[in-house]
Design a protein around this motif. Structure first.
Motif, PDB file in Angstrom:
ATOM      1  N   SER A  91      25.841 -80.320  61.929  1.00 13.07           N
ATOM      2  CA  SER A  91      24.636 -80.048  61.148  1.00 13.07           C
ATOM      3  C   SER A  91      23.547 -79.489  62.044  1.00 13.07           C
ATOM      4  O   SER A  91      23.541 -79.708  63.264  1.00 13.07           O
ATOM      5  CB  SER A  91      24.121 -81.316  60.463  1.00 13.07           C
ATOM      6  N   GLY A  99      15.173 -76.341  51.418  1.00 11.61           N
ATOM      7  CA  GLY A  99      15.019 -75.671  52.705  1.00 11.61           C
ATOM      8  C   GLY A  99      14.029 -74.525  52.686  1.00 11.61           C
ATOM      9  O   GLY A  99      13.932 -73.757  53.642  1.00 11.61           O
ATOM     10  N   GLY A 132      16.106 -72.737  55.455  1.00 13.64           N
ATOM     11  CA  GLY A 132      17.376 -73.447  55.536  1.00 13.64           C
ATOM     12  C   GLY A 132      18.565 -72.585  55.150  1.00 13.64           C
ATOM     13  O   GLY A 132      19.530 -72.455  55.915  1.00 13.64           O
ATOM     14  N   PRO A 133      18.548 -71.959  53.954  1.00 10.97           N
ATOM     15  CA  PRO A 133      19.668 -71.120  53.547  1.00 10.97           C
ATOM     16  C   PRO A 133      19.944 -69.963  54.511  1.00 10.97           C
ATOM     17  O   PRO A 133      21.110 -69.623  54.758  1.00 10.97           O
ATOM     18  CB  PRO A 133      19.245 -70.599  52.167  1.00 10.97           C
ATOM     19  N   GLU A 175      21.528 -71.299  57.705  1.00 12.21           N
ATOM     20  CA  GLU A 175      22.897 -71.715  57.372  1.00 12.21           C
ATOM     21  C   GLU A 175      23.813 -70.498  57.238  1.00 12.21           C
ATOM     22  O   GLU A 175      24.972 -70.527  57.683  1.00 12.21           O
ATOM     23  CB  GLU A 175      22.892 -72.528  56.089  1.00 12.21           C
ATOM     24  N   THR A 192      24.680 -69.213  60.804  1.00 13.19           N
ATOM     25  CA  THR A 192      25.439 -70.100  61.692  1.00 13.19           C
ATOM     26  C   THR A 192      26.702 -70.668  61.062  1.00 13.19           C
ATOM     27  O   THR A 192      27.612 -71.106  61.775  1.00 13.19           O
ATOM     28  CB  THR A 192      24.565 -71.278  62.152  1.00 13.19           C
ATOM     29  N   VAL A 212      26.652 -73.412  59.477  1.00  8.98           N
ATOM     30  CA  VAL A 212      26.500 -74.860  59.631  1.00  8.98           C
ATOM     31  C   VAL A 212      25.497 -75.381  58.596  1.00  8.98           C
ATOM     32  O   VAL A 212      24.441 -74.771  58.386  1.00  8.98           O
ATOM     33  CB  VAL A 212      26.008 -75.219  61.051  1.00  8.98           C
ATOM     34  N   ALA A 213      25.822 -76.504  57.974  1.00  8.94           N
ATOM     35  CA  ALA A 213      24.901 -77.121  57.018  1.00  8.94           C
ATOM     36  C   ALA A 213      23.544 -77.352  57.676  1.00  8.94           C
ATOM     37  O   ALA A 213      23.466 -77.929  58.766  1.00  8.94           O
ATOM     38  CB  ALA A 213      25.472 -78.440  56.520  1.00  8.94           C
ATOM     39  N   THR A 214      22.476 -76.894  57.008  1.00 13.31           N
ATOM     40  CA  THR A 214      21.146 -76.912  57.613  1.00 13.31           C
ATOM     41  C   THR A 214      20.157 -77.633  56.712  1.00 13.31           C
ATOM     42  O   THR A 214      20.117 -77.396  55.497  1.00 13.31           O
ATOM     43  CB  THR A 214      20.658 -75.469  57.872  1.00 13.31           C
ATOM     44  N   HIS A 215      19.367 -78.514  57.318  1.00 14.79           N
ATOM     45  CA  HIS A 215      18.339 -79.277  56.606  1.00 14.79           C
ATOM     46  C   HIS A 215      16.985 -78.953  57.219  1.00 14.79           C
ATOM     47  O   HIS A 215      16.850 -78.863  58.446  1.00 14.79           O
ATOM     48  CB  HIS A 215      18.610 -80.777  56.727  1.00 14.79           C
TER      49      HIS A 215
END
Length: 306
Positions: A69, A83, A99-100, A103, A106, A108-111
């Protein structure tokens, strides 16, 4: 079973977006910082996304396959559910699907989390070790502005609209200075870092010099310090009587003043206790902690935010 082992061995990345720099850390599976990087921040939507991704890539060697993450702490108005971020003034960002977009770059899940909330999580994690501080932690950020991050058992308290902790814009300060938010008398107009610099323009940083000269009984310094510390006391009391935190962490640029700041705040809180048995029973000075200024708490908190 193999997938579970792989996930357990994956690391988390945290990115702290600031007005002048972007800092990233990578936490290993045990929650310890194993890599860090810092790069200058550039204005504009595309540059902000590029720099977040670049900083994140530096701490994982450009290989995101072993990253579970990415967490981002940023100024501005943050919708932690989507996000999306609005109004990062110092980076000329008015609206950004942070965030989107990260993500998408990368995989990878992003918060994305408000930067003060991220710092609150990071301070709780650092001060409490790998398990974090239990109970409720209030992180008071005396930076350019004034806000609180509230963490309960390792989770941020956002409130209904995400405005939980926005104590800087409570208009109770009696000098009634105009606030950029449009109100008069906001606490931020007196006890934020920018406010102290305006009230005491004789030194940079202002707070250490202000305390030193007030202790020499210079009348102007005494008056200004009294104004600032009373507003800090009001801020602490409002937070303490609203959420009753186990720990109150002092952070932001003003906290770099260190022990002298804690001493003048403690003196103000003890003065109030002497007039009120109720406050004496709360022992607010006993709950105060300084943020660990030698650790990247913003990036660490972003990494552990969920």
């Amino acid at each position: 079973m193999i997938e579970q082992v792989d996930n357990a061995n994956r690391s988390r990345i945290g990115v702290d977006v600031g007005g002048t720099k972007i800092e990233a850390v990578r936490l290993d599976a045990s929650g310890l910082v194993c890599e860090s990087a810092r790069i200058p921040a550039r204005p504009g939507n595309e540059a902000v996304i590029e720099d977040i991704v670049s900083a994140a890539a530096r701490v994982c060697g450009g290989d995101f396959q072993h990253v579970s993450s990415i967490g981002i702490g940023t100024p501005g108005r943050v919708d932690h559910r989507t996000g999306h971020v609005d109004n990062i003034v110092n980076l000329s960002v008015t609206s950004l699907d942070m965030g989107p977009l990260v993500e998408a770059c990368t995989g990878v899940a992003t918060h994305v989390e408000n930067d003060v909330n991220a710092a609150a999580l990071g301070a709780a994690a650092v001060l409490g070790g790998t398990q974090g501080l239990p109970g409720t932690v209030a992180f008071l950020n005396f930076g350019t502005g004034l806000a609180a991050g509230l963490v309960q058992d390792g989770a941020v308290l956002h409130g209904f609209s995400g405005a939980a902790g926005e104590v800087g814009h409570i208009p109770v300060e009696p000098h009634r200075f105009k606030c950029p938010c449009g109100q008069y008398g906001c606490l931020e107009t007196v006890c934020s870092g920018s406010a102290v610099a305006r009230l005491w323009p004789e030194a940079d940083p202002a707070m250490p010099d202000l305390i030193r000269r007030a202790r020499k009984r210079e009348s102007k310094a005494v008056d200004v310090l009294d104004m600032v510390v009373r507003a800090i006391g009001d801020t602490i009391q409002i937070v303490a009587q609203s959420v009753d935190p186990d720990v109150i962490v002092l952070g932001g640029g003003m906290a770099k003043t260190g022990k002298p700041l804690v001493e003048v705040i403690t003196s103000e809180l003890r003065r109030r206790e002497g007039q009120c048995r109720f406050l004496a029973g709360l022992d607010l000075p006993g709950r105060l902690r300084l943020a660990p200024l030698d650790r990247p708490v913003g990036a660490i908190g972003a990494a552990v935010a969920v």
